[in-house]
Structures are given as C-alpha cells and as structure tokens.
Scaffold this motif. Structure first.
Motif, mmCIF file in Angstrom:
data_model
loop_
_atom_site.group_PDB
_atom_site.id
_atom_site.type_symbol
_atom_site.label_atom_id
_atom_site.label_comp_id
_atom_site.label_asym_id
_atom_site.label_seq_id
_atom_site.Cartn_x
_atom_site.Cartn_y
_atom_site.Cartn_z
ATOM 1 N N SER A 109 0.852 -1.180 0.000
ATOM 2 C CA SER A 109 0.000 0.000 0.000
ATOM 3 C C SER A 109 0.884 1.223 0.000
ATOM 4 C CB SER A 109 -0.905 0.007 1.239
ATOM 5 O OG SER A 109 -1.595 1.236 1.328
ATOM 6 N N ASP A 110 0.314 2.332 -0.466
ATOM 7 C CA ASP A 110 1.064 3.576 -0.405
ATOM 8 C C ASP A 110 0.937 4.231 0.955
ATOM 9 O OD1 ASP A 110 -1.578 4.209 -0.545
ATOM 10 O OD2 ASP A 110 -1.384 5.649 -2.193
ATOM 11 N N LYS A 111 0.122 3.542 1.829
ATOM 12 C CA LYS A 111 -0.005 4.033 3.193
ATOM 13 C C LYS A 111 1.221 3.602 3.994
ATOM 14 C CE LYS A 111 -4.103 5.705 2.436
ATOM 15 N NZ LYS A 111 -4.325 7.163 2.363
ATOM 16 N N PRO A 112 1.434 4.268 5.097
ATOM 17 C CA PRO A 112 2.605 3.900 5.918
ATOM 18 C C PRO A 112 2.513 2.449 6.377
ATOM 19 C CG PRO A 112 1.737 6.029 6.575
ATOM 20 C CD PRO A 112 0.753 5.478 5.606
ATOM 21 N N LYS A 113 3.668 1.891 6.566
ATOM 22 C CA LYS A 113 3.756 0.497 7.006
ATOM 23 C C LYS A 113 3.049 0.338 8.358
ATOM 24 C CE LYS A 113 7.274 -3.148 7.655
ATOM 25 N NZ LYS A 113 6.810 -3.605 8.959
ATOM 26 N N ASP A 114 2.317 -0.817 8.495
ATOM 27 C CA ASP A 114 1.590 -1.208 9.710
ATOM 28 C C ASP A 114 0.371 -0.340 10.001
ATOM 29 O OD1 ASP A 114 3.323 -3.296 10.170
ATOM 30 O OD2 ASP A 114 4.642 -2.132 11.475
ATOM 31 N N GLN A 115 -0.070 0.389 9.015
ATOM 32 C CA GLN A 115 -1.309 1.170 9.198
ATOM 33 C C GLN A 115 -2.505 0.355 8.699
ATOM 34 O OE1 GLN A 115 -1.297 5.297 7.911
ATOM 35 N NE2 GLN A 115 -3.397 5.053 7.123
ATOM 36 N N VAL A 116 -3.613 0.355 9.471
ATOM 37 C CA VAL A 116 -4.847 -0.355 9.070
ATOM 38 C C VAL A 116 -5.501 0.427 7.930
ATOM 39 C CG1 VAL A 116 -7.119 -1.160 9.778
ATOM 40 C CG2 VAL A 116 -5.190 -1.292 11.391
ATOM 41 N N ILE A 117 -5.685 -0.265 6.804
ATOM 42 C CA ILE A 117 -6.242 0.418 5.638
ATOM 43 C C ILE A 117 -7.683 -0.016 5.331
ATOM 44 C CG2 ILE A 117 -3.986 0.839 4.607
ATOM 45 C CD1 ILE A 117 -4.383 -1.615 2.865
ATOM 46 N N GLU A 118 -8.210 -1.114 5.958
ATOM 47 C CA GLU A 118 -9.583 -1.586 5.692
ATOM 48 C C GLU A 118 -10.002 -2.516 6.819
ATOM 49 O OE1 GLU A 118 -11.911 -4.102 2.219
ATOM 50 O OE2 GLU A 118 -10.136 -2.922 1.659
ATOM 51 N N GLN A 119 -11.330 -2.555 7.146
ATOM 52 C CA GLN A 119 -11.834 -3.461 8.183
ATOM 53 C C GLN A 119 -13.180 -4.043 7.763
ATOM 54 O OE1 GLN A 119 -12.382 -0.174 11.226
ATOM 55 N NE2 GLN A 119 -14.255 -1.389 11.660
ATOM 56 N N ASP A 120 -13.454 -5.251 8.282
ATOM 57 C CA ASP A 120 -14.722 -5.945 8.001
ATOM 58 C C ASP A 120 -15.125 -6.753 9.237
ATOM 59 O OD1 ASP A 120 -16.947 -6.970 6.675
ATOM 60 O OD2 ASP A 120 -15.819 -8.733 5.974
ATOM 61 N N SER B 3 -1.223 -2.257 5.945
ATOM 62 C CA SER B 3 -0.265 -1.845 4.913
ATOM 63 C C SER B 3 1.138 -2.380 5.219
ATOM 64 C CB SER B 3 -0.217 -0.322 4.813
ATOM 65 O OG SER B 3 0.820 0.078 3.931
ATOM 66 N N LYS B 4 1.751 -2.927 4.189
ATOM 67 C CA LYS B 4 3.172 -3.311 4.288
ATOM 68 C C LYS B 4 4.062 -2.139 3.876
ATOM 69 C CE LYS B 4 3.111 -6.939 1.618
ATOM 70 N NZ LYS B 4 3.523 -8.203 0.941
ATOM 71 N N GLY B 5 3.499 -0.995 3.604
ATOM 72 C CA GLY B 5 4.239 0.170 3.137
ATOM 73 C C GLY B 5 4.364 0.135 1.626
ATOM 74 N N PRO B 6 4.929 1.236 1.061
ATOM 75 C CA PRO B 6 5.091 1.260 -0.394
ATOM 76 C C PRO B 6 6.072 0.177 -0.838
ATOM 77 C CG PRO B 6 5.286 3.444 0.550
ATOM 78 C CD PRO B 6 5.308 2.501 1.690
ATOM 79 N N PRO B 7 6.002 -0.359 -2.001
ATOM 80 C CA PRO B 7 6.919 -1.389 -2.479
ATOM 81 C C PRO B 7 8.322 -0.797 -2.712
ATOM 82 C CG PRO B 7 5.426 -0.726 -4.223
ATOM 83 C CD PRO B 7 4.925 -0.077 -2.974
ATOM 84 N N ALA B 8 9.390 -1.582 -2.419
ATOM 85 C CA ALA B 8 10.784 -1.114 -2.562
ATOM 86 C C ALA B 8 11.147 -0.917 -4.028
ATOM 87 C CB ALA B 8 11.737 -2.108 -1.914
ATOM 88 N N VAL B 9 12.096 0.043 -4.275
ATOM 89 C CA VAL B 9 12.594 0.276 -5.636
ATOM 90 C C VAL B 9 14.082 -0.057 -5.680
ATOM 91 C CG1 VAL B 9 10.905 2.052 -6.125
ATOM 92 C CG2 VAL B 9 13.082 2.704 -5.129
ATOM 93 N N LEU B 10 14.587 -0.436 -6.860
ATOM 94 C CA LEU B 10 16.004 -0.759 -7.055
ATOM 95 C C LEU B 10 16.795 0.512 -7.368
ATOM 96 C CD1 LEU B 10 15.765 -4.032 -9.180
ATOM 97 C CD2 LEU B 10 16.359 -3.820 -6.764
ATOM 98 N N VAL B 11 17.900 0.675 -6.692
ATOM 99 C CA VAL B 11 18.764 1.836 -6.975
ATOM 100 C C VAL B 11 19.473 1.586 -8.305
ATOM 101 C CG1 VAL B 11 20.717 3.211 -6.202
ATOM 102 C CG2 VAL B 11 19.095 2.285 -4.527
ATOM 103 N N PRO B 12 19.338 2.480 -9.294
ATOM 104 C CA PRO B 12 19.972 2.259 -10.594
ATOM 105 C C PRO B 12 21.487 2.529 -10.539
ATOM 106 C CG PRO B 12 18.814 4.342 -10.601
ATOM 107 C CD PRO B 12 18.504 3.719 -9.292
ATOM 108 N N GLN B 13 22.227 2.056 -11.529
ATOM 109 C CA GLN B 13 23.683 2.262 -11.641
ATOM 110 C C GLN B 13 23.911 3.591 -12.352
ATOM 111 O OE1 GLN B 13 25.924 2.102 -14.488
ATOM 112 N NE2 GLN B 13 27.694 2.396 -13.149
ATOM 113 N N VAL B 14 24.584 4.571 -11.628
ATOM 114 C CA VAL B 14 24.847 5.892 -12.219
ATOM 115 C C VAL B 14 26.349 6.214 -12.272
ATOM 116 C CG1 VAL B 14 22.618 6.827 -11.564
ATOM 117 C CG2 VAL B 14 24.514 6.977 -9.943
ATOM 118 N N MET B 15 27.181 5.267 -11.833
ATOM 119 C CA MET B 15 28.636 5.470 -11.851
ATOM 120 C C MET B 15 29.102 5.729 -13.296
ATOM 121 S SD MET B 15 29.981 5.310 -8.823
ATOM 122 C CE MET B 15 31.681 4.853 -9.138
ATOM 123 N N GLY B 16 29.968 6.785 -13.457
ATOM 124 C CA GLY B 16 30.525 7.100 -14.760
ATOM 125 C C GLY B 16 29.653 7.996 -15.594
ATOM 126 N N LEU B 17 28.420 8.304 -15.103
ATOM 127 C CA LEU B 17 27.523 9.177 -15.866
ATOM 128 C C LEU B 17 27.786 10.624 -15.513
ATOM 129 C CD1 LEU B 17 24.123 7.281 -15.552
ATOM 130 C CD2 LEU B 17 25.698 7.265 -17.494
#
Length: 659
Positions: free
Chosen positions: A568-579, A597-611
């Motif tokens: 979820s884009d909500k903060p990790k460990d926040q209740v986003i729905e109930q039933d 919420s497990k928090g937003p999904p992780a992103v991979l750091v791209p390779q920028v060395m030499g740019l």
C-alpha cells in the motif's frame, strides 16, 4: 291467522278462450290452474310461467319466448298414453303458458307425503309407466331433465279401484319445460342447474350435460324414494346435496328398509351409477329391466303387492305375468289376457264380414288373388323392409361415430378439428400440468375412439401450464406469519441460522433464500433467516490506526483481530480496511478482519557510476529516488550510496559524488 293474497288470474279469460277456474299448484317455475276451454267445452290444465323464470336480463324475453314456443311444439307432437298431452300454447301479459290435459288425480309427491313409502309392487307399477312415457320422449329426441315426484301424476285406475296403486294410470308432465327455461338462462348467466337437486344426475352438476341417461338416473332416485320414503341425500344447502350425487354412490334401498328383495337393490344401483356409461342407455332399456323385475317378483292379482314376510327378512311377491295386467297398461307387444283354465287353440273363429277386421281380410284376399296385387304387396314388403333396415342401421350404427383424438393439441387446433368433424366443444375446469403448455388439451370426454353421436359434444380439459409461484416478500414479518404465507402457496419452509440485525427486531425475517420474486414450483423449500435483534457490541473505527493500537482496542472489547498484510502507499503497519465496518453490531468473540499496509513497495537503486552528474540526477529521480550531489555538479559521478541494485523505499536519498 293465515293471510292469503288474492290471485288476479282467477276468473280471467286467457286468449279469449280459457276461463281460469281455480289454482291447482304453484311450483318453482310455474303455477298450474284448472280452466275451461270455452270453445271445446272441456276442462284443461293451464300452466303459466313465473315472471322470474321468463324475464331477467334486459332483452332476454324475446329469446325465451322463441325457445319456449319451439319446446311447446316439440312436446305437442309427443303423443303417448302416459304423457300429459299439450293442447295449446301462448302468452298472457307477456308470460308464456301451456294448455295441457287435465288429469284427475294426485301427484306422486302428494301420495308419498300421505303414505311415506310404497310397497314394491306399487313402486314398480308406477315406475314402469313413468319410463314408458320418458322412453317415448327419448325416441323423439327429447330429454326431460327434471324427473321427480312433482312431475308424475297418478290418476284413478280405469277399473275404479282405490287404495292400491298397481292399476292406477300414471302420466308424466313438463317434458322440455326445464330445458326451455335453462336455455334462456344460458344466454345471460351461463349454464344453470335447473333440475331439482335431490334427483339431479352427477354429469348435470359437473358439466351441465344431459342425455337420456340423465333421466335414467333421476328415475332411479324416484324409485329409491318410493321404496324407502326418503331421498338418498340431504344437506343444509342445495349445492351440498347436488355434489353428494357427484361424490357418493346411492346406497341400496334395503339398507334403509330391511327385507327388500336384492333385485330391487340391483335395479336402483344400476340406474344410479355415477358413470353415465354404466347405466341403462335410455328409459326404454330401464323399462325392460323393470318389467323383468316385476315378472320375477310377481303380483298375483295386480291389487296386492306384498303377500307375506317369511322367517328370513325378505319381501316375497306372487308371480305376475304380462298378460295379467289390465289392457290399458299393456305395451303393444304384450298379448291379450287368456281366461284362467282356457286351453290353447290353433285357429280362431273368423270375424264377422261387417266388422272392420272382416272387411280388412276380404280386401287382403282380393289383393292376394290378383298377380299384380301380389307383386305390389311383395314390393311394399320389400320397401318396408328396406326402410326398417335403414332405420335400424341409422339408430343402431349410422348416427354414431368415433370421438377424435384431441389430447395434446393446442386449443386452437382442437377447435379446428372438432369444427371440421362437426362436433361441439365444451370446456371443463382447467388444471396445471408440468409437461403441457398453457391451453394445450390434457383431457377429453368422451375419450378418443369412444362411440358417440355425430355432432355431439366433447368436453375438453385445458392445461394451465406448469404450476409456478413467485416467492412472496415476507421480510419484516414474524417467522410464523411468513411460514403461513409460504405454505399457503404449497411451499416448504426451513429455518436458517439466526443473525443480528441493526434494523429488524428479534423474531422477524431478515432474508429469504431463494430471494423474493424467484419463480419456484409447489413443494420447493424456502429458507428463512431470522433476526436476533441488535448485537450487544459495536465495532470501533480502526482504519488509519497502527496495527498495534488496533489490536489493543479490539482486545479490550473482547473481539479478535484477523490480520492480512498487503502493499500500500499508506505507511507500514497502518490499518487500511476493516470488516465488518465500524458501528456494526457483533457479539463477544467475533472476528474483525483487518487489512494492514506493508508500506510502499521497494525500488532498485539504478547504476549511475561514470555518468555525467546531471544525467545521474535525472535517472535517480525517474526511479522515485532523491539524489544528493556532492563536489562538482558539472563533473562525472565517481561514487554513489546506496550502491547499484540496493532495494530502498521510494523517495529514499541516494548520494553521488561528482569529479
């Protein structure tokens, strides 16, 4: 003190010819008067129809008068010693009347009221003459439709004897009158049951159909009453009596009057079978059976019907021969009586030449003496034989045909087939059928291939189609009321699990399975879910809270948390729905489902060395990362942290050093 209303017709002159002298009787359809025919100077009976029978719906009078006139003409042609003759017909004051033979005697009803019941000899003697009259009507194509003691007149015997009814003259009245009134009623209100209910045949009750076997049934009921002193059925309402004829068999007379001979039981039972096909075919057939029973039982001198009762409770009557009956009561095929003790002889004395018989014999001798006369006589015999053969074929076979097969046809097709074959259709009560479509023929009477008169009536039963009902709306009703509503349309009821409901009180239906309005057939099961009322606990609002806080709040209320984690884009460990949602009523120990919420999904750091440093910043920003530039912003990247391929949350900072 009795109050009598003056009869305005007494003393009046009808049609300039019939002077009314007195009132004889008043019945359900007409009043009977004695009158003097001033033209022929004879006493007649004048029957005038009640206004209630002749009038009714607006515009029906003309049709009634036409039918009444046709019936009167038909009856007038019916000539028989045991039929009350009809002399004339007309209208007076707009009401139709019949002028009939005046019979000096009493009705069978009056005799039964006085004596209660008759002995077997008298009952059979009266019945035999009744049937002779009705048989003559049947041969003429008439059905009486209202055979009852009120329409049977018993006159004094020609011999003048009194007390015993065996030698009395019996005459039957009102042939066709019931049909004339009923046909008029048909135009306005549908078929009506005109026959007296105590004597009505079952088919007249169920289908309104009448044929000679209908009169046979009524005559059987009259015989039952003469032997027992009562009719077989009674009830509080006429319709109750009528339907007993449909639903029950007429009992044997001996069950009410012990000692009656079994042949009388058999005669009554055969005449009153509920199935018309099991009865004698017409009054003539029943009359033949009555003559056999009379001859079997016997009546030694036609004056005493009951001789003795022996030790066994059976009534025994002395033997009677047909030739012992008085001459006026014998049928044409019965021989003249012979004097007791006389010896048979082969040849009778020739009649006097001057007598009618003598003159006939002389003419016959002259004709037979001439060859041409003999040929003419032979031709006449052949013609008469052909006429008799054709007539016999027509009445025995030619006028009958086979009923067509109409079952399984749609109504329109059945009507077309019946019209093509010349049959009339009637329709009985329709019924549901699981396999037949609506308006398809599912039954017929007579059955296919059964013998019936050409142009007769076939009764059809049409299908209403498969029997289906919509599930009625019983939500909000108590369980007992809802169950009664469903069982009224032949549905079975089951009770499902109870559940809490915020709006409906305990004991009321909250849901139906199948749903309201669903098409179901009889016998289907409907499950009712019943409210337990409002739940004791209310679910709190947990959305937006940290899972740890939510767990603690539920534990405090005695509720159980069931957790499910998702990105979820909500903060990790926040209740986003109930039933169930907040404020829902639940009981203690209920499970509350939480999505965390497990928090937003992780992103991979791209390779920028030499740019180049500028290009490296653009690539990190495209990967949802925040670049932090050190040293020379216009140089080339020589260092990055976190390194290439590291997984970090979106928006994380990546430090790059440019040289």
């Amino acid at each position: 003190m009795d109050i009598q209303v003056a009869d305005t017709l007494l003393g009046s002159l009808i049609d300039g010819r019939y002077r009314i002298r007195g009132r004889v009787a008043r019945g359900g359809m007409a009043t009977v008067y004695t009158a003097t025919d001033e033209r022929l100077e004879r006493t007649v009976a004048l029957k005038i129809i009640h206004p209630s029978q002749a009038q009714g719906a607006q515009g029906r009078m003309a049709g009634f008068l036409a039918r009444f006139t046709d019936e009167a003409k038909t009856i007038a042609r019916l000539t028989h010693p045991n039929v009350v003759a009809v002399y004339d017909q007309g209208t007076h004051g707009g009401l139709p009347y019949l002028v009939m033979e005046y019979v000096r005697g009493r009705t069978l009803r009056e005799i039964l009221a006085e004596r209660r019941r008759l002995n077997p000899g008298e009952a059979l003697a009266i019945l035999e003459q009744m049937l002779a009259a009705i048989a003559a009507a049947h041969r003429a194509g008439l059905v009486h439709r209202d055979v009852k003691p009120e329409n049977v007149l018993v006159a004094e015997a020609p011999s003048g004897g009194s007390g015993n009814l065996v030698d009395s003259v019996v005459k039957v009245a009102d042939f066709g009158l019931a049909r004339a009134v009923e046909a008029s009623a048909d135009d306005d209100s549908g078929s009506q049951l005109m026959a007296t209910v105590a004597y009505v045949a079952p088919e007249l009750v169920t289908d309104g159909r009448a044929d000679p076997r209908t009169d046979v049934y009524s005559a059987g009921i009259v015989l039952f009453e003469m032997l027992t002193g009562r009719v077989p059925y009674d009830g509080d309402r006429p319709v109750d009596v009528a339907w007993q004829h449909v639903d029950r068999d007429v009992p044997a007379p001996s069950t009410l009057v012990p000692g009656l001979p079994p042949v009388l039981d058999d005669l009554v039972i055969r005449a009153t079978r509920r199935d018309p096909g099991a009865r004698p075919t017409d009054a003539g057939a029943l009359q033949a059976e009555v003559q056999v029973v009379r001859d079997d039982l016997g009546n030694a001198n036609a004056n005493t019907a009951l001789l003795r009762q022996v030790a066994q409770p059976t009534m025994v009557v002395a033997s009677v021969r047909p030739t012992d009956r008085p001459s006026w009561a014998r049928l044409p095929d019965q021989p003249e009586p012979r004097t007791a003790g006389a010896r048979p002889h082969r040849r009778r004395a020739a009649p006097p030449p001057s007598s009618p018989l003598g003159r006939f014999q002389a003419l016959r001798d002259r004709v037979m003496a001439d060859p041409r006369g003999r040929r003419a006589f032979a031709a006449a015999v052949v013609v008469l034989g052909l006429v008799a053969a054709i007539g016999g074929w027509w009445f025995g076979v030619g006028r009958y045909t086979d009923a067509p097969q109409l079952v399984s046809m749609p109504r329109a097709e059945a009507e077309a087939v019946a019209a093509q074959r010349g049959f009339t259709l009637a329709f009985g009560t329709p019924r549901y059928d699981e396999k037949a479509a609506k308006d398809q023929v599912v039954g017929q009477e007579p059955a296919a291939a059964a013998r019936m008169v050409k142009g007769g009536t076939i009764t059809l039963i049409l299908s209403l189609g498969p029997e289906r009902y919509e599930v009625p709306d019983v939500v909000g009703k108590t369980f007992d009321l809802a169950k009664a509503d469903l069982e009224r349309v032949n549905l079975q009821v089951a009770k499902g699990p109870d559940r809490y409901d915020e709006s409906l009180p305990a004991g009321t239906v909250v849901a139906v399975d199948p749903k309201v309005g669903t098409q179901v057939k009889p016998g289907d099961k409907i499950t009712l879910l019943v409210s337990k009322g409002r739940a004791p606990l209310s679910v709190p609002n947990l959305v937006g809270k940290n899972i740890n806080e939510a767990r603690s709040e539920l534990q405090r209320l005695g509720l159980n948390a069931v957790e499910q984690y998702q990105d979820s884009d909500k903060p990790k460990d926040q209740v986003i729905e109930q039933d169930p949602p907040n404020e829902t009523g639940v009981e203690k120990g209920a499970e509350i489902k939480l999505k965390v919420s497990k928090g937003p999904p992780a992103v991979l750091v791209p390779q920028v060395m030499g740019l180049p440093c500028v290009e490296a910043q653009q690539r990190l920003q495209a990967a949802q990362l925040a670049p932090v530039v050190q040293l020379n912003p216009n140089g080339t990247v020589g260092f990055q942290n976190p390194p290439e391929g590291a997984q970090v949350p979106p928006g994380s900072q990546v430090t790059i050093a440019c040289f």
